[in-house]
Design an enzyme around this catalytic site. Structure first.
Site, PDB file in Angstrom:
ATOM      1  N   ASN A  37    -101.431  31.683  -6.422  1.00 32.47           N
ATOM      2  CA  ASN A  37    -100.822  33.002  -6.224  1.00 32.47           C
ATOM      3  C   ASN A  37    -101.838  34.139  -6.354  1.00 32.47           C
ATOM      4  O   ASN A  37    -102.483  34.280  -7.393  1.00 32.47           O
ATOM      5  CB  ASN A  37     -99.702  33.158  -7.272  1.00 32.47           C
ATOM      6  CG  ASN A  37     -98.764  34.303  -6.974  1.00 32.47           C
ATOM      7  OD1 ASN A  37     -98.850  34.922  -5.920  1.00 32.47           O
ATOM      8  ND2 ASN A  37     -97.865  34.568  -7.901  1.00 32.47           N
ATOM      9  N   ARG A 147     -83.784  30.311 -19.953  1.00 35.15           N
ATOM     10  CA  ARG A 147     -84.872  31.160 -20.443  1.00 35.15           C
ATOM     11  C   ARG A 147     -84.377  32.605 -20.378  1.00 35.15           C
ATOM     12  O   ARG A 147     -83.892  33.038 -19.328  1.00 35.15           O
ATOM     13  CB  ARG A 147     -86.056  30.932 -19.512  1.00 35.15           C
ATOM     14  CG  ARG A 147     -87.269  31.718 -19.809  1.00 35.15           C
ATOM     15  CD  ARG A 147     -88.293  31.509 -18.706  1.00 35.15           C
ATOM     16  NE  ARG A 147     -88.473  32.763 -18.016  1.00 35.15           N
ATOM     17  CZ  ARG A 147     -89.598  33.105 -17.385  1.00 35.15           C
ATOM     18  NH1 ARG A 147     -90.611  32.275 -17.320  1.00 35.15           N
ATOM     19  NH2 ARG A 147     -89.692  34.259 -16.800  1.00 35.15           N
ATOM     20  N   TYR A 159     -93.200  41.905 -16.787  1.00 38.36           N
ATOM     21  CA  TYR A 159     -92.861  40.527 -16.446  1.00 38.36           C
ATOM     22  C   TYR A 159     -91.476  40.124 -16.947  1.00 38.36           C
ATOM     23  O   TYR A 159     -91.091  40.411 -18.065  1.00 38.36           O
ATOM     24  CB  TYR A 159     -93.891  39.591 -17.074  1.00 38.36           C
ATOM     25  CG  TYR A 159     -93.552  38.150 -16.832  1.00 38.36           C
ATOM     26  CD1 TYR A 159     -93.882  37.552 -15.634  1.00 38.36           C
ATOM     27  CD2 TYR A 159     -92.853  37.419 -17.771  1.00 38.36           C
ATOM     28  CE1 TYR A 159     -93.541  36.244 -15.381  1.00 38.36           C
ATOM     29  CE2 TYR A 159     -92.509  36.108 -17.536  1.00 38.36           C
ATOM     30  CZ  TYR A 159     -92.855  35.531 -16.339  1.00 38.36           C
ATOM     31  OH  TYR A 159     -92.496  34.241 -16.096  1.00 38.36           O
ATOM     32  N   ASP A 212     -90.439  33.448 -22.428  1.00 36.50           N
ATOM     33  CA  ASP A 212     -91.852  33.479 -22.011  1.00 36.50           C
ATOM     34  C   ASP A 212     -92.486  34.792 -22.477  1.00 36.50           C
ATOM     35  O   ASP A 212     -92.088  35.876 -22.026  1.00 36.50           O
ATOM     36  CB  ASP A 212     -91.919  33.370 -20.478  1.00 36.50           C
ATOM     37  CG  ASP A 212     -93.336  33.132 -19.970  1.00 36.50           C
ATOM     38  OD1 ASP A 212     -94.294  33.260 -20.758  1.00 36.50           O
ATOM     39  OD2 ASP A 212     -93.474  32.835 -18.764  1.00 36.50           O
ATOM     40  N   HIS A 214     -95.644  35.404 -21.983  1.00 32.11           N
ATOM     41  CA  HIS A 214     -96.641  35.650 -20.935  1.00 32.11           C
ATOM     42  C   HIS A 214     -97.979  36.117 -21.513  1.00 32.11           C
ATOM     43  O   HIS A 214     -98.626  37.041 -20.995  1.00 32.11           O
ATOM     44  CB  HIS A 214     -96.093  36.651 -19.901  1.00 32.11           C
ATOM     45  CG  HIS A 214     -96.331  36.218 -18.485  1.00 32.11           C
ATOM     46  ND1 HIS A 214     -97.171  36.885 -17.648  1.00 32.11           N
ATOM     47  CD2 HIS A 214     -95.867  35.167 -17.774  1.00 32.11           C
ATOM     48  CE1 HIS A 214     -97.201  36.272 -16.469  1.00 32.11           C
ATOM     49  NE2 HIS A 214     -96.422  35.229 -16.521  1.00 32.11           N
ATOM     50  N   GLU A 238     -92.841  30.371 -24.933  1.00 33.30           N
ATOM     51  CA  GLU A 238     -93.873  29.983 -23.964  1.00 33.30           C
ATOM     52  C   GLU A 238     -95.015  30.986 -23.942  1.00 33.30           C
ATOM     53  O   GLU A 238     -94.781  32.201 -24.026  1.00 33.30           O
ATOM     54  CB  GLU A 238     -93.200  29.904 -22.589  1.00 33.30           C
ATOM     55  CG  GLU A 238     -94.158  29.627 -21.464  1.00 33.30           C
ATOM     56  CD  GLU A 238     -93.449  29.671 -20.121  1.00 33.30           C
ATOM     57  OE1 GLU A 238     -92.230  29.381 -20.067  1.00 33.30           O
ATOM     58  OE2 GLU A 238     -94.103  30.017 -19.132  1.00 33.30           O
ATOM     59  N   GLU A 264     -99.251  26.383 -18.190  1.00 32.98           N
ATOM     60  CA  GLU A 264     -99.080  26.586 -16.738  1.00 32.98           C
ATOM     61  C   GLU A 264    -100.414  26.948 -16.074  1.00 32.98           C
ATOM     62  O   GLU A 264    -100.561  26.786 -14.879  1.00 32.98           O
ATOM     63  CB  GLU A 264     -97.999  27.630 -16.442  1.00 32.98           C
ATOM     64  CG  GLU A 264     -98.354  29.033 -16.872  1.00 32.98           C
ATOM     65  CD  GLU A 264     -97.227  30.031 -16.644  1.00 32.98           C
ATOM     66  OE1 GLU A 264     -96.053  29.684 -16.868  1.00 32.98           O
ATOM     67  OE2 GLU A 264     -97.517  31.168 -16.239  1.00 32.98           O
ATOM     68  N   ARG A 285     -97.064  22.581 -19.980  1.00 32.31           N
ATOM     69  CA  ARG A 285     -96.383  23.130 -18.803  1.00 32.31           C
ATOM     70  C   ARG A 285     -97.200  23.029 -17.508  1.00 32.31           C
ATOM     71  O   ARG A 285     -96.939  23.719 -16.534  1.00 32.31           O
ATOM     72  CB  ARG A 285     -96.062  24.606 -19.074  1.00 32.31           C
ATOM     73  CG  ARG A 285     -95.206  24.801 -20.280  1.00 32.31           C
ATOM     74  CD  ARG A 285     -94.167  25.864 -20.173  1.00 32.31           C
ATOM     75  NE  ARG A 285     -94.345  26.821 -19.132  1.00 32.31           N
ATOM     76  CZ  ARG A 285     -93.644  26.826 -17.998  1.00 32.31           C
ATOM     77  NH1 ARG A 285     -92.736  25.908 -17.769  1.00 32.31           N
ATOM     78  NH2 ARG A 285     -93.858  27.766 -17.102  1.00 32.31           N
ATOM     79  N   GLU A 341     -88.775  23.763 -15.495  1.00 28.81           N
ATOM     80  CA  GLU A 341     -88.443  25.143 -15.097  1.00 28.81           C
ATOM     81  C   GLU A 341     -87.870  25.134 -13.678  1.00 28.81           C
ATOM     82  O   GLU A 341     -88.364  24.435 -12.796  1.00 28.81           O
ATOM     83  CB  GLU A 341     -89.713  26.007 -15.127  1.00 28.81           C
ATOM     84  CG  GLU A 341     -89.456  27.445 -14.718  1.00 28.81           C
ATOM     85  CD  GLU A 341     -90.710  28.322 -14.791  1.00 28.81           C
ATOM     86  OE1 GLU A 341     -91.825  27.787 -14.976  1.00 28.81           O
ATOM     87  OE2 GLU A 341     -90.547  29.546 -14.654  1.00 28.81           O
ATOM     88  N   TRP A 405    -101.249  40.445 -18.170  1.00 23.68           N
ATOM     89  CA  TRP A 405     -99.959  40.736 -17.515  1.00 23.68           C
ATOM     90  C   TRP A 405     -98.909  39.742 -17.955  1.00 23.68           C
ATOM     91  O   TRP A 405     -99.107  38.584 -18.038  1.00 23.68           O
ATOM     92  CB  TRP A 405    -100.121  40.667 -15.977  1.00 23.68           C
ATOM     93  CG  TRP A 405     -98.790  40.739 -15.311  1.00 23.68           C
ATOM     94  CD1 TRP A 405     -97.917  41.794 -15.311  1.00 23.68           C
ATOM     95  CD2 TRP A 405     -98.146  39.690 -14.575  1.00 23.68           C
ATOM     96  NE1 TRP A 405     -96.782  41.483 -14.618  1.00 23.68           N
ATOM     97  CE2 TRP A 405     -96.890  40.189 -14.176  1.00 23.68           C
ATOM     98  CE3 TRP A 405     -98.505  38.378 -14.248  1.00 23.68           C
ATOM     99  CZ2 TRP A 405     -95.990  39.425 -13.434  1.00 23.68           C
ATOM    100  CZ3 TRP A 405     -97.616  37.626 -13.514  1.00 23.68           C
ATOM    101  CH2 TRP A 405     -96.377  38.142 -13.109  1.00 23.68           C
TER     102      TRP A 405
HETATM  103  C1  GCO Z   1     -93.476  31.084 -15.372  1.00 23.80           C
HETATM  104  C2  GCO Z   1     -94.767  31.767 -15.075  1.00 23.80           C
HETATM  105  C3  GCO Z   1     -94.798  32.546 -13.804  1.00 23.80           C
HETATM  106  C4  GCO Z   1     -96.183  33.132 -13.534  1.00 23.80           C
HETATM  107  C5  GCO Z   1     -96.507  33.007 -12.091  1.00 23.80           C
HETATM  108  C6  GCO Z   1     -97.854  33.585 -11.742  1.00 23.80           C
HETATM  109  O1  GCO Z   1     -93.242  30.837 -16.527  1.00 23.80           O
HETATM  110  O2  GCO Z   1     -92.741  30.762 -14.451  1.00 23.80           O
HETATM  111  O3  GCO Z   1     -95.221  32.481 -16.178  1.00 23.80           O
HETATM  112  O4  GCO Z   1     -93.821  33.514 -13.789  1.00 23.80           O
HETATM  113  O5  GCO Z   1     -96.221  34.466 -13.879  1.00 23.80           O
HETATM  114  O6  GCO Z   1     -96.452  31.659 -11.738  1.00 23.80           O
HETATM  115  O7  GCO Z   1     -98.172  33.326 -10.419  1.00 23.80           O
HETATM  116 MG    MG Z   2     -94.763  31.283 -17.863  1.00 24.42          MG
END
Ligand code: GCO
Ligand code: MG
Length: 405
Positions: A37, A147, A159, A212, A214, A238, A264, A285, A341, A405
């Site tokens: 992304n 979530r 976010y 999350d 983030h 998360e 992730e 993840r 997810e 972010w």
């Molecule tokens: C989630 C992730 C996504 C990321 C995204 C970035 O938990 O699903 O944090 O929301 O922000 O994949 O490209």
């Molecule tokens: Mg995430």
């Protein structure tokens, strides 16, 4: 069975996706997801210039050897761009092997360990009231895990929620430059416990809840949040802290029993090793797309199982349905699967390009027993939706400092 051609497609069917198609001299082909992304074309170039020329003529059955060849053979191991490229090739080769064997990929991994894949739904809102009303709907729809994300007053647009697209926590394919969002850790830490308190007061403890962060907290802030949330018994918190310094999670662990999920952004098992063997996290993840494919994810799952760590693969909308279906196979097989997810089955334009069959029933996903991964990629439809440059947003603290972010 020789690889004769590898094609790369970039399409924006709602958002940008990079798809790899491997063709063989036996007429069997396989597909993989190479979407990174916001940096999509870097992966395309890596594939076209540096990966594909080396693979023409190779035996498509040699999945492990091809993986090692692309990973070790590059000398410059890992990194998000190269692992997305390797991940797509690997997934496409598993797709081919499944088609040749006439078996769904989960059978090649060792068969099913469960009847279906339990997912967690996204429940978002601009206010606690809105989150609670969406949570009520999710419970009525049969989800067992959700979530919760809510706009933090004073940090609108961050976010997890978006004013103009309430059901999507991330804008799609239309950010030609990165937008900037405000962030305040103080406002966040003062607000989030109230969200979970209200959710538990209203709906009790029958539904499992996640959140999350983030990667926006420091370890001690995350420890504080985890401790405050303990009465509300989260399934996991998360990305509490960014993963580069895994020892941050030791600090969190020393202070709270709230379970932690991370990974992730992991590209290899090495990113996870220290966290897993020290039992600093509870759920890993990593996605097939960003973690180098099905081959390393199987190894990661087996390694994690030694330390009671369960799989909870990333399932954001920027991962294509090929990744989603690859996860279905891993999730059905992995003895230490936790939860998947899930952001829904996608828009009509997405389904026009990526065709797959899966049914959601009572918060669990069932897939059909098709050979391979089980996704058909429609090349003609993909051409209708050309790539549009689109970035992820960036966050800044209230004084202008750039933040995660
Ligand atoms: C989630 C992730 C996504 C990321 C995204 C970035 O938990 O699903 O944090 O929301 O922000 O994949 O490209
Ligand atoms: Mg995430």
């Amino acid at each position: 069975m020789k690889i004769t051609e590898i094609k790369v497609f970039v399409c924006c069917s709602g958002r940008n996706f990079v798809t790899v198609k491997i063709l063989t001299d036996k007429g069997v082909y396989g597909i993989g997801d190479a979407t990174l992304n916001g940096r999509e074309l870097a992966v395309v170039s890596y594939l076209e210039e540096h990966v594909i020329p080396c693979l023409i003529g190779k035996d498509a059955h040699q999945i492990e050897d091809i993986w090692q060849y692309l990973y070790k053979g590059a000398y410059w191991q890992n990194g998000a761009v190269s692992m997305a490229a390797i991940g797509a090739i690997d997934t496409a080769l598993w797709d081919i092997k499944g088609k040749v064997a006439g078996l769904p990929v989960y059978q090649l991994l060792g068969g099913k360990s469960r009847r279906a894949v339990t997912v967690y739904a996204h429940v978002n809102g601009e206010s606690i009231e809105e989150v609670l009303s969406n949570l009520e709907k999710a419970i009525a729809d049969g989800y067992k895990v959700v979530r919760l994300q809510c706009t933090i007053p004073g940090t609108e647009g961050t976010y997890g929620t978006l004013g103009d697209k309430k059901n999507y926590y991330e804008l799609q394919g239309n950010r030609p430059l990165p937008p900037e969002h405000p962030w305040s850790t103080t406002k966040y830490l003062n607000f989030i416990p109230e969200l979970f308190k209200r959710a538990r007061d209203t709906f009790g403890y029958g539904i499992e809840l996640c959140h999350d962060v983030h990667s926006r907290l420091t370890p001690i802030e995350a420890a504080q949040l985890g401790k405050t949330l303990e009465p509300f018994k989260l399934k996991f918190l998360e990305d509490a802290v960014t993963y580069e310094n895994p020892e941050g999670y030791k600090i969190i662990r020393n202070h709270t029993t709230t379970p932690m999920a991370l990974g992730e952004k992991f590209n290899t098992i090495w990113d996870a090793k220290h966290l897993i063997e020290n039992q600093y996290i509870d759920f890993v993840r990593t996605a097939v797309t960003h973690g180098g494919g099905i081959t390393p994810l199987k190894k990661l799952a087996d390694f994690a199982s030694l330390y009671h760590v369960r799989m909870a693969p990333h399932g954001a909308p920027d991962l294509s349905p090929i990744c989603f279906m690859a996860h279905m196979h891993l999730d059905l097989w992995a003895p230490n699967f936790g939860v998947q997810e899930f952001i829904g089955f996608g828009t009509p334009e997405l389904n026009e390009v990526f065709n797959f069959q899966a049914q959601l029933k009572d918060g669990e996903i069932y897939i059909e027993d098709k050979p391979g991964i089980g996704v058909e990629f429609n090349e003609e439809a993909a051409i209708k939706y050309p790539y549009k440059r689109s970035y992820l947003p960036v966050s800044r603290l209230e004084d202008g400092t750039l933040w995660n972010w």
